[in-house]
Design a protein around this motif. Structure first.
Motif, PDB file in Angstrom:
ATOM      1  N   ARG A 245      29.607  44.738  37.820  1.00 10.78           N
ATOM      2  CA  ARG A 245      28.827  44.891  36.580  1.00 10.78           C
ATOM      3  C   ARG A 245      29.425  44.210  35.248  1.00 10.78           C
ATOM      4  O   ARG A 245      29.078  43.643  34.517  1.00 10.78           O
ATOM      5  CB  ARG A 245      28.319  46.430  36.516  1.00 10.78           C
ATOM      6  CG  ARG A 245      27.182  46.647  35.508  1.00 10.78           C
ATOM      7  CD  ARG A 245      26.830  48.135  35.259  1.00 10.78           C
ATOM      8  NE  ARG A 245      26.483  48.631  36.564  1.00 10.78           N
ATOM      9  CZ  ARG A 245      27.131  49.472  37.531  1.00 10.78           C
ATOM     10  NH1 ARG A 245      28.359  49.723  37.136  1.00 10.78           N
ATOM     11  NH2 ARG A 245      26.718  49.796  38.332  1.00 10.78           N
ATOM     12  N   ALA A 246      30.669  44.670  35.407  1.00 12.62           N
ATOM     13  CA  ALA A 246      31.685  44.147  34.105  1.00 12.62           C
ATOM     14  C   ALA A 246      31.691  42.636  34.098  1.00 12.62           C
ATOM     15  O   ALA A 246      31.559  42.176  32.976  1.00 12.62           O
ATOM     16  CB  ALA A 246      33.000  45.025  33.951  1.00 12.62           C
ATOM     17  N   ILE A 247      31.815  42.095  35.287  1.00 13.87           N
ATOM     18  CA  ILE A 247      32.102  40.687  35.380  1.00 13.87           C
ATOM     19  C   ILE A 247      30.789  40.033  34.873  1.00 13.87           C
ATOM     20  O   ILE A 247      30.757  38.930  34.328  1.00 13.87           O
ATOM     21  CB  ILE A 247      32.588  40.315  36.644  1.00 13.87           C
ATOM     22  CG1 ILE A 247      34.194  40.540  36.874  1.00 13.87           C
ATOM     23  CG2 ILE A 247      32.483  38.678  36.994  1.00 13.87           C
ATOM     24  CD1 ILE A 247      34.528  40.746  38.395  1.00 13.87           C
ATOM     25  N   ASN A 248      29.690  40.430  35.619  1.00 16.28           N
ATOM     26  CA  ASN A 248      28.388  39.993  35.335  1.00 16.28           C
ATOM     27  C   ASN A 248      27.928  39.864  33.835  1.00 16.28           C
ATOM     28  O   ASN A 248      27.501  39.037  33.153  1.00 16.28           O
ATOM     29  CB  ASN A 248      27.261  40.431  36.161  1.00 16.28           C
ATOM     30  CG  ASN A 248      27.281  39.969  37.599  1.00 16.28           C
ATOM     31  OD1 ASN A 248      27.930  38.850  37.756  1.00 16.28           O
ATOM     32  ND2 ASN A 248      26.762  40.824  38.482  1.00 16.28           N
ATOM     33  N   ASP A 249      28.049  41.301  33.292  1.00 19.08           N
ATOM     34  CA  ASP A 249      27.811  41.256  31.878  1.00 19.08           C
ATOM     35  C   ASP A 249      28.779  40.355  30.750  1.00 19.08           C
ATOM     36  O   ASP A 249      28.263  39.723  29.932  1.00 19.08           O
ATOM     37  CB  ASP A 249      28.092  42.698  31.486  1.00 19.08           C
ATOM     38  CG  ASP A 249      27.215  43.918  31.967  1.00 19.08           C
ATOM     39  OD1 ASP A 249      25.924  43.191  32.473  1.00 19.08           O
ATOM     40  OD2 ASP A 249      27.386  44.875  31.919  1.00 19.08           O
ATOM     41  N   ALA A 250      30.039  40.170  31.318  1.00 16.15           N
ATOM     42  CA  ALA A 250      30.840  39.553  30.481  1.00 16.15           C
ATOM     43  C   ALA A 250      30.438  38.156  30.490  1.00 16.15           C
ATOM     44  O   ALA A 250      30.322  37.222  29.694  1.00 16.15           O
ATOM     45  CB  ALA A 250      32.377  39.712  30.843  1.00 16.15           C
TER      46      ALA A 250
ATOM     47  N   HIS B 179      33.572  33.266  41.551  1.00 20.92           N
ATOM     48  CA  HIS B 179      33.389  32.085  40.704  1.00 20.92           C
ATOM     49  C   HIS B 179      33.231  32.788  39.290  1.00 20.92           C
ATOM     50  O   HIS B 179      33.936  32.369  38.281  1.00 20.92           O
ATOM     51  CB  HIS B 179      32.241  31.200  41.013  1.00 20.92           C
ATOM     52  CG  HIS B 179      32.397  30.220  39.922  1.00 20.92           C
ATOM     53  ND1 HIS B 179      33.196  28.946  39.888  1.00 20.92           N
ATOM     54  CD2 HIS B 179      31.661  29.914  39.153  1.00 20.92           C
ATOM     55  CE1 HIS B 179      32.758  28.368  39.009  1.00 20.92           C
ATOM     56  NE2 HIS B 179      31.568  28.656  38.273  1.00 20.92           N
ATOM     57  N   ARG B 180      32.598  33.797  38.944  1.00 23.01           N
ATOM     58  CA  ARG B 180      32.355  34.419  37.674  1.00 23.01           C
ATOM     59  C   ARG B 180      33.823  35.228  37.420  1.00 23.01           C
ATOM     60  O   ARG B 180      33.887  35.122  36.253  1.00 23.01           O
ATOM     61  CB  ARG B 180      31.151  35.308  37.861  1.00 23.01           C
ATOM     62  CG  ARG B 180      29.832  34.717  37.995  1.00 23.01           C
ATOM     63  CD  ARG B 180      28.898  35.662  38.446  1.00 23.01           C
ATOM     64  NE  ARG B 180      27.292  35.096  38.495  1.00 23.01           N
ATOM     65  CZ  ARG B 180      26.466  35.054  37.448  1.00 23.01           C
ATOM     66  NH1 ARG B 180      26.859  35.986  36.417  1.00 23.01           N
ATOM     67  NH2 ARG B 180      25.230  34.246  37.600  1.00 23.01           N
ATOM     68  N   PHE B 181      34.191  35.859  38.294  1.00 17.40           N
ATOM     69  CA  PHE B 181      35.364  36.745  38.043  1.00 17.40           C
ATOM     70  C   PHE B 181      36.535  35.667  37.549  1.00 17.40           C
ATOM     71  O   PHE B 181      37.159  35.779  36.556  1.00 17.40           O
ATOM     72  CB  PHE B 181      35.969  37.190  39.220  1.00 17.40           C
ATOM     73  CG  PHE B 181      37.334  37.751  39.152  1.00 17.40           C
ATOM     74  CD1 PHE B 181      37.801  38.594  38.279  1.00 17.40           C
ATOM     75  CD2 PHE B 181      38.611  37.020  40.162  1.00 17.40           C
ATOM     76  CE1 PHE B 181      39.183  39.024  38.234  1.00 17.40           C
ATOM     77  CE2 PHE B 181      39.743  37.447  39.697  1.00 17.40           C
ATOM     78  CZ  PHE B 181      40.197  38.136  39.029  1.00 17.40           C
ATOM     79  N   GLU B 182      36.734  34.516  38.137  1.00 17.98           N
ATOM     80  CA  GLU B 182      37.567  33.280  37.801  1.00 17.98           C
ATOM     81  C   GLU B 182      37.469  33.030  36.246  1.00 17.98           C
ATOM     82  O   GLU B 182      38.144  32.625  35.611  1.00 17.98           O
ATOM     83  CB  GLU B 182      37.930  32.272  38.903  1.00 17.98           C
ATOM     84  CG  GLU B 182      38.361  32.582  40.018  1.00 17.98           C
ATOM     85  CD  GLU B 182      38.394  31.468  40.963  1.00 17.98           C
ATOM     86  OE1 GLU B 182      37.557  30.571  40.973  1.00 17.98           O
ATOM     87  OE2 GLU B 182      39.110  31.444  42.313  1.00 17.98           O
ATOM     88  N   THR B 183      36.069  32.778  36.042  1.00 19.89           N
ATOM     89  CA  THR B 183      35.632  32.308  34.707  1.00 19.89           C
ATOM     90  C   THR B 183      36.165  33.363  33.712  1.00 19.89           C
ATOM     91  O   THR B 183      36.680  32.939  32.545  1.00 19.89           O
ATOM     92  CB  THR B 183      34.121  32.248  34.579  1.00 19.89           C
ATOM     93  OG1 THR B 183      33.835  31.094  35.527  1.00 19.89           O
ATOM     94  CG2 THR B 183      33.745  31.742  33.274  1.00 19.89           C
ATOM     95  N   CYS B 184      35.790  34.757  34.053  1.00 22.59           N
ATOM     96  CA  CYS B 184      36.327  35.769  33.026  1.00 22.59           C
ATOM     97  C   CYS B 184      37.697  35.898  32.898  1.00 22.59           C
ATOM     98  O   CYS B 184      38.187  35.970  31.679  1.00 22.59           O
ATOM     99  CB  CYS B 184      35.603  36.892  33.551  1.00 22.59           C
ATOM    100  SG  CYS B 184      34.030  37.354  33.680  1.00 22.59           S
ATOM    101  N   ILE B 185      38.577  35.540  34.116  1.00 23.14           N
ATOM    102  CA  ILE B 185      40.075  35.674  33.768  1.00 23.14           C
ATOM    103  C   ILE B 185      40.606  34.326  32.860  1.00 23.14           C
ATOM    104  O   ILE B 185      41.523  34.410  32.115  1.00 23.14           O
ATOM    105  CB  ILE B 185      40.762  35.494  35.103  1.00 23.14           C
ATOM    106  CG1 ILE B 185      40.353  37.005  35.965  1.00 23.14           C
ATOM    107  CG2 ILE B 185      42.111  35.240  35.103  1.00 23.14           C
ATOM    108  CD1 ILE B 185      41.107  38.021  35.336  1.00 23.14           C
ATOM    109  N   ASP B 186      39.875  33.230  33.283  1.00 26.28           N
ATOM    110  CA  ASP B 186      40.368  32.005  32.740  1.00 26.28           C
ATOM    111  C   ASP B 186      40.310  32.042  31.228  1.00 26.28           C
ATOM    112  O   ASP B 186      41.044  31.447  30.124  1.00 26.28           O
ATOM    113  CB  ASP B 186      39.796  30.748  33.170  1.00 26.28           C
ATOM    114  CG  ASP B 186      40.324  30.522  34.781  1.00 26.28           C
ATOM    115  OD1 ASP B 186      41.254  31.104  35.006  1.00 26.28           O
ATOM    116  OD2 ASP B 186      39.596  29.761  35.414  1.00 26.28           O
TER     117      ASP B 186
END
Length: 889
Positions: A775-780, A802-809
């Motif tokens: 949920r946190a990753i999708n919201d971000a 993929h979405r997580f890597e975007t958030c981290i990058d």
């Protein structure tokens, strides 16, 4: 065992005989209804029919002697009852007859296992004075309603045999001459045995029998003057020798101890023994003991005389029971039988008394003008403390902690001057007072507490109160290394017939096949076997977890959850209407700390509590904690009782039922056997009706009680078994039960509802944590896509990784970071601010967080912007594996 139909028929028969009849537990000689209310009035027919309809007479019948009601030809007559526990008692009643011969004309009951005991009932035109049992004759007499109740046909005696008539089933009507002759004979026999009867104050109908003993009068005359000349015409027979010698010693000291030394007086006493006791004198050691007691009695009288003059003391003894609470001036509390009030009184010199009246009249709520003068002192009745006095007192002394509770019948006068009775307790003195306040009996402030407490102690010291050194709550307890049952519904110490065992085994074997989930029946039976001993197990210092879990049934509605709980109770015969109030509660019965404490402390038998779904509500988290604590602790809660902090015992094991999931707290769930009922467990209406007929209409619920009987006797004989794990106990006892009839252990004995709540809880926590990160990753990502990025890649590639890597990058989530010099994900403590909203139990630290993610993750420190910071860190691939959801067989 008597059926409900037989018990109801018996109750109706006693009712037709014109007597008050109460439902009760005949094996424990306890009534379920307060009989004190009906000392001087009949039970309303509407109330009696209600008891019949509710099946309250199933466990026993208690019949009240005294005034005969509803029979016109017996108007003004009394039903008298004799009970004897020794052959000597019967022989005193019928010197020249056997029981069978006497029973041809008079109504006599006994039970087959012990024919030395019995009851005799008769209609009589006079009141027979009350007589308590004695050690010589074992004889008890009850002639009025307030004298108590008698367990009678068709009730079951505590030894398992039924009370039944020996001969005629009709109660005889004795004429006045026969009644008086019978009473005279009993008084004579008691006198010969040194038994004081009638004792205390005279009864209106028996004054003619309550004359002073001629022998005592002659000895009084002999002892009046000094020197004492022994009257050799007096003969002290063996039957009353001891009591007459006690009287003689007391009289010698009372008349002459102030002018003669004790050695001289003792020589006279010894001489009287050798001269007047025929055919043989008392032995020297008995004479020495009697004289020693007489000296102590004389000294007590001298001390009492210094505080209260003899004339005033005599007046007080006539009025009732009193307790001196201080001297100078002498102040006392008095339970005045004439006024039916507890009063405060003072003994003063005349001048002081007048001054006291004029000084205190303005402040005293009530000042009674009654005075008795003696030796220059006066007795002045002061304030009324309580507008009632105790008549019958039972003191329960708890053998485990020496605490005391009281059950008291109070008497007070109504506005028209007639007596009214009020039974209160068992409870503490404070509880008794609170009940008296509710009933409107006058109470004068805090001092009434001291008054009642003082008088109850005096009643106890004088031997007037009945002392019951038993647990006040029914059930099983460990006392002095032995398992003991108090007020239990089981047949203890009796042989169980093999036919009854076989009937119970057949019922058990069939019961386990009635459930679609084949583990439910065995779980209920095995848990029920151990449940009443849960309180004992919690007190055994064997290990830290020697406790019995509760039962938590949840799931689909109307599948039989409550019926399973009733079966649980039926094994211990606690499923009937009379037991419903204490053993079948709704959630409103435990929704406060006081109510829950009361529910758990009424007996060691289990308690079923229905519709507990509200336990998951935040406002009832405290209650879930109390329940959790009560499962493994001997104390459910503490409270102040009469200025002392005492623990309320956690006696019972709870059986909870709900349509909803239990609280998610793993500690709560681990203290229960969780039984889930699904829609597949729902029986058809035809199946429900068939099961109801099989269990209740065909009385198999009563048959299940045989297992409880066997279990109770087995545990009492083998208390060491309680040191074992509860499930092991629940296997041993059925094995021994089946051995009684030569059967092998049942195949269902090894079955138990699978308990994987801890593993399930851990998985549930991981899934909640993963959902939180997703949920946190999708919201971000959604915010980033709308406001910060022109790329459509996030839309085209919906992979959570993929979405997580975007958030981290792009450093989109404050507590999630990637270490640039290695493939490591670092999670900082600010994550817990957001985690509060998710409420993942047991996730309270970064160490817990690392453990849930797993893999290489660990709790550690990292330098962030030059500062050392606590974190949870691990390999990037391990975190991405945690985020992925792979479904496999």
């Amino acid at each position: 065992m008597a059926t409900l139909g037989q018990m109801n028929a018996g109750a109706k028969l006693w009712w037709s005989r014109g007597l008050n009849v109460f439902p009760g537990n005949s094996k424990e000689k306890a009534t379920y209804e307060e009989w004190g209310e009906y000392h001087h009035k009949p039970i309303p027919e509407k109330t009696f029919k209600k008891w019949i309809k509710e099946g309250k007479f199933l466990s026993g019948i208690s019949v009240s002697p005294g005034v005969v009601y509803r029979i016109p030809e017996l108007d003004g007559w009394y039903a008298m009852c004799f009970e004897w526990d020794k052959v000597e008692g019967f022989n005193a009643l019928f010197p020249d007859k056997t029981v069978e011969e006497a029973a041809q004309t008079d109504y006599i009951e006994w039970h087959d296992d012990d024919k030395t005991r019995g009851h005799l009932w008769a209609y009589v035109p006079i009141v027979f004075p009350k007589k308590d049992p004695d050690l010589v004759l074992g004889l008890e007499v009850k002639g009025l309603n307030e004298h108590g109740v008698m367990v009678s046909w068709p009730s079951i005696h505590k030894n398992g045999h039924q009370h039944k008539p020996v001969g005629t089933d009709k109660i005889s009507k004795w004429g006045k001459e026969k009644a008086e002759t019978f009473l005279t004979n009993i008084i004579r026999v008691c006198g010969e045995q040194g038994i004081g009867y009638p004792k205390g104050r005279s009864h209106s109908s028996s004054n003619q029998y309550h004359k002073s003993n001629d022998l005592e009068e002659r000895i009084k005359v002999m002892l009046q003057s000094w020197p004492i000349e022994i009257d050799t015409s007096i003969e002290i027979p063996e039957g009353v020798r001891h009591s007459i010698l006690v009287f003689t010693a007391n009289s010698i000291l009372f008349r002459h101890s102030t002018t003669k030394n004790h050695d001289t007086l003792k020589k006279i006493f010894v001489q009287i023994n050798y001269t007047l006791c025929k055919p043989n004198p008392s032995p020297p050691q008995e004479i020495a003991r009697i004289w020693k007691d007489a000296l102590q009695y004389a000294q007590a009288n001298i001390e009492r005389e210094n505080i209260i003059p003899a004339k005033i003391a005599e007046r007080l003894d006539q009025l009732g029971i009193y307790k001196v609470i201080k001297e100078n001036p002498t102040t006392l509390y008095l339970a005045d039988r004439q006024r039916d009030q507890i009063l405060k009184a003072v003994v003063l010199k005349p001048k002081s008394t007048v001054e006291s009246e004029s000084k205190e009249d303005k402040d005293a709520e009530t000042t009674t003008k009654t005075k008795t003068t003696a030796k220059g002192k006066q007795l002045l009745m002061k304030d009324t403390m309580i507008d009632a006095i105790p008549t019958d007192i039972a003191i329960f002394s708890n053998p485990t902690d020496a605490s005391k509770t009281y059950k008291v019948t109070f008497r007070h006068k109504n506005a028209n001057g007639t007596n009214h009775y009020l039974a209160v307790g068992p409870g503490t003195v404070s509880y008794l007072l609170s009940e008296l306040r509710i009933k409107g009996r006058f109470i004068k402030g805090r001092e009434s507490d001291e008054a009642l407490q003082s008088l109850l102690i005096e009643y106890e010291d004088r031997g007037i109160a009945k002392i019951d050194n038993r647990m006040p709550q029914p059930g099983f307890y460990l006392i002095d290394g032995r398992v003991r049952g108090y007020d239990v519904t089981q047949q203890l110490g009796t042989h169980i017939e093999e036919s009854d065992v076989m009937a119970c085994i057949n019922a058990l074997d069939e019961l386990v096949t009635k459930y679609k989930n084949e583990d439910i029946g065995p779980t209920i039976i095995k848990h029920a076997i151990v449940a009443p001993f849960g309180y004992i197990k919690k007190g055994l210092k064997v290990s830290g977890d020697n406790w019995v879990p509760g039962i938590y049934e949840y799931g689909f509605t109307r599948v039989g959850k409550n019926t399973a709980g009733i079966i649980h109770l039926a094994i211990w015969r606690k499923h009937g209407i009379a037991d419903k109030e204490a053993h079948q509660l709704g959630f409103s019965g435990i929704d406060t700390a006081a109510r829950f404490g009361n529910a758990m402390s009424r007996s060691t038998y289990q308690v079923m509590i229905s519709e507990v779904g509200s336990l998951v509500d935040v406002k009832f988290m405290w209650l879930a904690e109390m329940i959790k604590h009560a499962i493994e602790s001997q104390v459910v809660r503490g409270k102040y009782i009469e200025n002392f902090f005492k623990g309320i015992p956690a006696l019972s094991i709870p059986i909870l039922t709900s349509n909803y999931l239990p609280p998610t707290d793993p500690a709560f769930r681990s203290r229960f056997i969780l039984i889930h009922w699904g829609e597949k467990d729902l029986p058809s209406e035809e199946q429900k009706e068939a099961f109801k007929n099989w269990l209740f209409d065909e009385r198999r619920d009563e048959t299940l009680g045989i297992l409880g009987d066997f279990t109770a006797n087995y545990v009492i004989a083998h208390p060491e078994i309680l040191n074992h794990y509860w499930e092991d106990i629940a296997k041993v006892i059925p094995t021994e039960f089946y051995k009684v009839v030569g059967r092998s252990p049942p195949t269902w004995m090894d079955r138990l509802v699978e308990q994987d709540q801890i593993e399930a809880y851990v998985e549930e926590g991981k899934l909640k944590l993963r959902a939180f990160f997703v949920r946190a990753i999708n919201d971000a990502c959604s915010v980033y896509a709308r406001t910060l990025s022109t790329s459509v890649d996030l839309v085209n590639n919906a992979s959570i990784v993929h979405r997580f890597e975007t958030c981290i990058d792009h450093d989109l989530i404050s507590y999630l970071s990637k270490r640039k010099d290695r493939n490591e994900i670092v999670i900082t403590a600010d994550i817990f601010e957001d985690l509060k909203r998710v409420k993942i139990e047991s996730l309270t630290s970064l160490k817990d967080l690392a453990s849930m993610i797993g893999g290489s993750f660990e709790s550690c420190t990292r330098r962030i912007n030059g500062s050392t910071t606590k974190a949870a860190a691990g390999n990037l691939w391990d975190f991405e594996n945690f985020l992925r959801k792979e479904i496999m067989d």
